[in-house]
Scaffold this motif. Structure first.
Motif, PDB file in Angstrom:
ATOM      1  N   ARG A   1      20.668  80.559  -8.258  1.00 13.93           N
ATOM      2  CA  ARG A   1      19.391  80.493  -7.581  1.00 13.93           C
ATOM      3  C   ARG A   1      18.285  81.085  -8.444  1.00 13.93           C
ATOM      4  O   ARG A   1      17.185  80.560  -8.543  1.00 13.93           O
ATOM      5  N   ARG A   2      18.604  82.194  -9.105  1.00 16.07           N
ATOM      6  CA  ARG A   2      17.611  82.837  -9.954  1.00 16.07           C
ATOM      7  C   ARG A   2      17.226  81.920 -11.116  1.00 16.07           C
ATOM      8  O   ARG A   2      16.050  81.763 -11.443  1.00 16.07           O
ATOM      9  N   VAL A   3      18.222  81.304 -11.740  1.00 15.59           N
ATOM     10  CA  VAL A   3      17.911  80.422 -12.863  1.00 15.59           C
ATOM     11  C   VAL A   3      17.058  79.250 -12.384  1.00 15.59           C
ATOM     12  O   VAL A   3      16.060  78.896 -12.997  1.00 15.59           O
ATOM     13  N   MET A   4      17.444  78.680 -11.240  1.00 18.14           N
ATOM     14  CA  MET A   4      16.705  77.509 -10.751  1.00 18.14           C
ATOM     15  C   MET A   4      15.266  77.845 -10.408  1.00 18.14           C
ATOM     16  O   MET A   4      14.341  77.166 -10.840  1.00 18.14           O
TER      17      MET A   4
ATOM     18  N   ALA B   1      11.679  63.953  -6.202  1.00 17.43           N
ATOM     19  CA  ALA B   1      13.047  64.338  -6.554  1.00 17.43           C
ATOM     20  C   ALA B   1      13.379  63.867  -7.965  1.00 17.43           C
ATOM     21  O   ALA B   1      13.977  64.592  -8.756  1.00 17.43           O
ATOM     22  N   ARG B   2      12.947  62.647  -8.282  1.00 11.23           N
ATOM     23  CA  ARG B   2      13.222  62.124  -9.621  1.00 11.23           C
ATOM     24  C   ARG B   2      12.511  62.927 -10.702  1.00 11.23           C
ATOM     25  O   ARG B   2      13.091  63.259 -11.730  1.00 11.23           O
ATOM     26  N   ILE B   3      11.236  63.211 -10.450  1.00 11.39           N
ATOM     27  CA  ILE B   3      10.473  63.984 -11.442  1.00 11.39           C
ATOM     28  C   ILE B   3      11.125  65.341 -11.659  1.00 11.39           C
ATOM     29  O   ILE B   3      11.367  65.768 -12.793  1.00 11.39           O
ATOM     30  N   VAL B   4      11.430  66.027 -10.556  1.00 14.68           N
ATOM     31  CA  VAL B   4      11.986  67.381 -10.663  1.00 14.68           C
ATOM     32  C   VAL B   4      13.363  67.331 -11.333  1.00 14.68           C
ATOM     33  O   VAL B   4      13.672  68.139 -12.207  1.00 14.68           O
ATOM     34  N   GLU B   5      14.158  66.343 -10.954  1.00 15.16           N
ATOM     35  CA  GLU B   5      15.505  66.256 -11.526  1.00 15.16           C
ATOM     36  C   GLU B   5      15.435  66.118 -13.044  1.00 15.16           C
ATOM     37  O   GLU B   5      16.130  66.827 -13.783  1.00 15.16           O
ATOM     38  N   ALA B   6      14.550  65.215 -13.501  1.00  7.22           N
ATOM     39  CA  ALA B   6      14.441  65.005 -14.953  1.00  7.22           C
ATOM     40  C   ALA B   6      13.965  66.276 -15.647  1.00  7.22           C
ATOM     41  O   ALA B   6      14.486  66.664 -16.691  1.00  7.22           O
ATOM     42  N   GLN B   7      12.978  66.938 -15.054  1.00  3.89           N
ATOM     43  CA  GLN B   7      12.445  68.164 -15.655  1.00  3.89           C
ATOM     44  C   GLN B   7      13.514  69.250 -15.739  1.00  3.89           C
ATOM     45  O   GLN B   7      13.695  69.872 -16.780  1.00  3.89           O
TER      46      GLN B   7
ATOM     47  N   SER C   1      20.238  68.537  -8.005  1.00  7.95           N
ATOM     48  CA  SER C   1      20.945  67.537  -8.808  1.00  7.95           C
ATOM     49  C   SER C   1      20.675  67.734 -10.293  1.00  7.95           C
ATOM     50  O   SER C   1      21.558  67.499 -11.113  1.00  7.95           O
ATOM     51  N   GLY C   2      19.461  68.194 -10.644  1.00  5.89           N
ATOM     52  CA  GLY C   2      19.175  68.430 -12.056  1.00  5.89           C
ATOM     53  C   GLY C   2      19.952  69.607 -12.603  1.00  5.89           C
ATOM     54  O   GLY C   2      20.391  69.600 -13.742  1.00  5.89           O
TER      55      GLY C   2
END
Lengths: 297, 340
Positions: A200-203, A173-179, A119-120
């Motif tokens: 996928r590589r960028v993520m 999920a919230r922490i990762v999304e914001a980051q 989602s991020g």
């Protein structure tokens, strides 16, 4: 039960930050965190190896020695209502509780990171739908969610692990999304895109490693949360079923003897408190250690 | 743009490029307004040429660079790379072109991933475009490219934070060059660096251009830097080109009042030269609400009432020299002592 094999000292989870030495030094300066790490290491080793060294197994019933108080005889920490050795039970219960804690953490991290990163990174409709789902999940008080679902399913160690995991991934999920959302706008992510890198590589290669510090902190706190959650459910009778011991169901069976044999409740209660506060201290320590801005303190 | 007889087709052709942000949404409470960051920009770059795009912050020059690379999609217009129309290519279809056109960033601190070693950063394009290449071969390519930009093989194992700004920019250039691109878009590559380092990096880019036959779109707000490196200069103001000319012609005979003002701000390393400093008053108008007609007229000291009429077209006033200004009667000051 080979619970011990999946139990690793949490300090190993602290991936090297930019300057490994710097992070380690900051962590070691945090006294409570070092204390917590020591306690967890000790608990883990004791639960893993202890049962092999004791003269009694956790299921050995010594009917002549029911309700033996601690330090009163052959049973160092006394016995319970059936005359089973408390120390053996406490250590076997620790295996289950720590296994539940670590496994539920691992699964919830996988779900939380996956949802957060998708989602991020993609944002837009996908991101909005996923994050509103996270919000919806967070609206339920997790203890009721836990109890409601556990009343419906067959309680076993693995189902309890899954249950705790699927009620505790939302914060991650919230922490990762914001980051990820913040990192995605940075030039190095644009550079990767300009090079033709796949999503996928960028993520996973470019963005996720830069979000590792808050994830590690969340993971540590998640272990504490999972141990506590297992205790709740087991204490209320929906969780790990006797005769398999867990710290939670030991507390549950101690209820009837609270005045006559208080050690039955105090010992597992102490173990839970010790484990949970230690993980919280480690989490605090890691938060400071992985943030280079704290260096000046 | 202007015909180039007996020349190969340009490497990059940009026609009427527009990038508008925002756009019509009949929102619940208010209408979204449109920011015309780039509004009808046309230019082309011949092979082996260095074209500089100059303008103040907010003029849309970086947006042009990123749109040309398709890091954002244009609102309208056409982008051709070596004859191929890449305006509407999908991400996957765009991938082969990404080897051939690369970007150097302004901020050498933000553009390198802090968690990756130099080897991984510079080797990333190889990993993406030649996934089968063995690690050792990739490492060798990285070391060769590092040598090309004046870094040592031993630097490959280090992390970006261990380097100075100038060295980091060399790493960024190495990453852009490792796939041997034809077009390099340099988005203010030296403006974040110390003045003493700027010349080093500009010279490095010039040297690499000669050695590798690069074509460069050099984006900058600093005419002094640009004069040294470019063959032609395009001056941009509020999303439009206002003057395009060969470097020497632009420095000796500017045709647009905005260019004149920019030139007068370039420092001249000779204290005996007296000159008039043209101070532009006020800020650039908001691109949300640009002035009617010529967008520069609000700050132009030669503005006439007629300037508010229509948007002046970019037209050729001398061979290869184009301007977007209705006043042909001006004799604009070319600062003396500027090495063009």
């Amino acid at each position: 039960m080979s619970a011990s094999s999946s139990v690793a000292p949490p300090a190993a989870a602290a991936r090297p930050a930019r300057r490994r030495g710097g992070a380690l030094r900051r962590f070691l300066r945090h006294r409570l965190a070092v204390f917590g790490a020591g306690v967890i290491l000790f608990l883990t080793l004791a639960c893993a190896l202890g049962p092999y060294l004791l003269p009694f197994t956790d299921t050995h019933i010594d009917i002549m020695q029911r309700f033996a108080p601690p330090f009163s005889g052959a049973h160092v920490l006394g016995t319970d209502a059936l005359g089973r050795d408390m120390l053996a039970r406490l250590l076997m219960a620790g295996r289950i509780s720590l296994l539940v804690g670590f496994s539920a953490m691992a699964i919830s991290m996988v779900i939380g990171i996956a949802v957060g990163i998708v989602s991020g990174y993609y944002g837009g409709v996908v991101g909005t739908v996923l994050m509103r789902f996270v919000d919806a999940m967070l609206c339920f008080p997790s203890i009721f969610l836990l109890l409601a679902i556990s009343a419906l399913i067959n309680a076993s160690v693995s189902s309890i692990i899954l249950l705790i995991a699927i009620t505790s991934w939302m914060e991650v999920a919230r922490i990762v999304e914001a980051q990820i959302r913040a990192l995605r706008a940075r030039d190095f992510a644009v550079a990767a895109e300009a090079l033709g890198a796949s999503d996928r590589r960028v993520m996973f290669r470019e963005l996720l490693p830069n979000a590792i510090a808050p994830i590690v902190v969340a993971a540590t706190l998640n272990v504490a949360h999972a141990i506590l959650a297992e205790s709740y459910i087991s204490f209320l009778g929906y969780g790990i079923q006797p005769p398999t011991p867990s710290w939670g169901n030991m507390l549950d069976s101690a209820q009837s003897y609270l005045t006559s044999a208080p050690w039955l409740a105090i010992l597992p209660g102490l173990a839970i408190t010790l484990a949970v506060t230690s993980f919280n201290f480690i989490g605090d320590g890691l938060r400071d250690a992985l943030d280079p801005r704290m260096d000046g303190r | 743009m202007h015909p180039q007889p007996n020349e190969a087709p340009p490497l990059l052709e940009v026609q009427e490029l527009r990038k508008w942000y925002g756009g019509p949404r009949e929102g619940l409470f208010r209408r979204r307004s449109v920011v015309k960051a780039v509004d009808g920009v046309s230019f082309d770059i011949r092979r082996g040429e260095v074209l500089s795009l100059v303008g103040e912050s907010g003029s849309g020059k970086s947006t042009v660079g990123r749109t040309v690379l398709r890091l954002t999609s244009p609102t309208s217009g056409r982008i051709r790379f070596a004859g191929d129309d890449i305006t509407t290519l999908s991400r996957d279809a765009m991938r082969p072109f990404r080897q051939k056109m690369q970007l150097v960033f302004q901020d050498p601190y933000a553009s390198l991933n802090p968690k990756m070693t130099v080897e991984d950063i510079v080797g990333a394009p190889v990993e993406i475009h030649e996934p089968g290449l063995p690690r050792a071969a990739r490492r060798q390519r990285v070391e060769e490219t590092l040598a090309l930009v004046g870094l040592l093989p031993s630097h490959a194992a280090r992390y970006p934070h261990e380097f100075s700004g100038g060295q980091r920019q060399r790493i960024g250039i190495a990453r852009a060059l490792i796939m041997q691109p034809q077009l390099l878009i340099a988005d203010e590559p030296v403006s974040a660096l110390d003045v003493s380092i700027q010349a080093q990096v500009v010279n490095l880019m010039l040297e690499l251009k000669e050695r590798l036959g690069l074509t460069i779109l050099f984006i900058s707000h600093d005419l002094a830097v640009v004069g040294h490196i470019s063959d032609r200069i395009a001056v941009m103001y509020l999303g439009r080109l206002v003057e395009v000319a060969p470097t020497r012609a632009l420095f000796t005979m500017p045709r647009h009042p905005y260019t004149e003002a920019l030139l007068s701000a370039v420092p001249i390393p000779d204290p005996t030269i007296q000159r008039e400093r043209i101070m532009l008053t006020g800020d650039m108008p908001s691109p949300l609400d640009p002035p009617s007609g010529c967008s520069f007229r609000t700050r132009c000291r030669y503005a006439l009432p007629a300037c508010a009429g229509a948007v002046p077209a970019l037209r050729e006033v001398a061979p290869g020299h184009m301007k977007a200004c209705i006043r042909d009667d001006l004799h604009l000051a070319a600062p003396t002592g500027l090495a063009a």
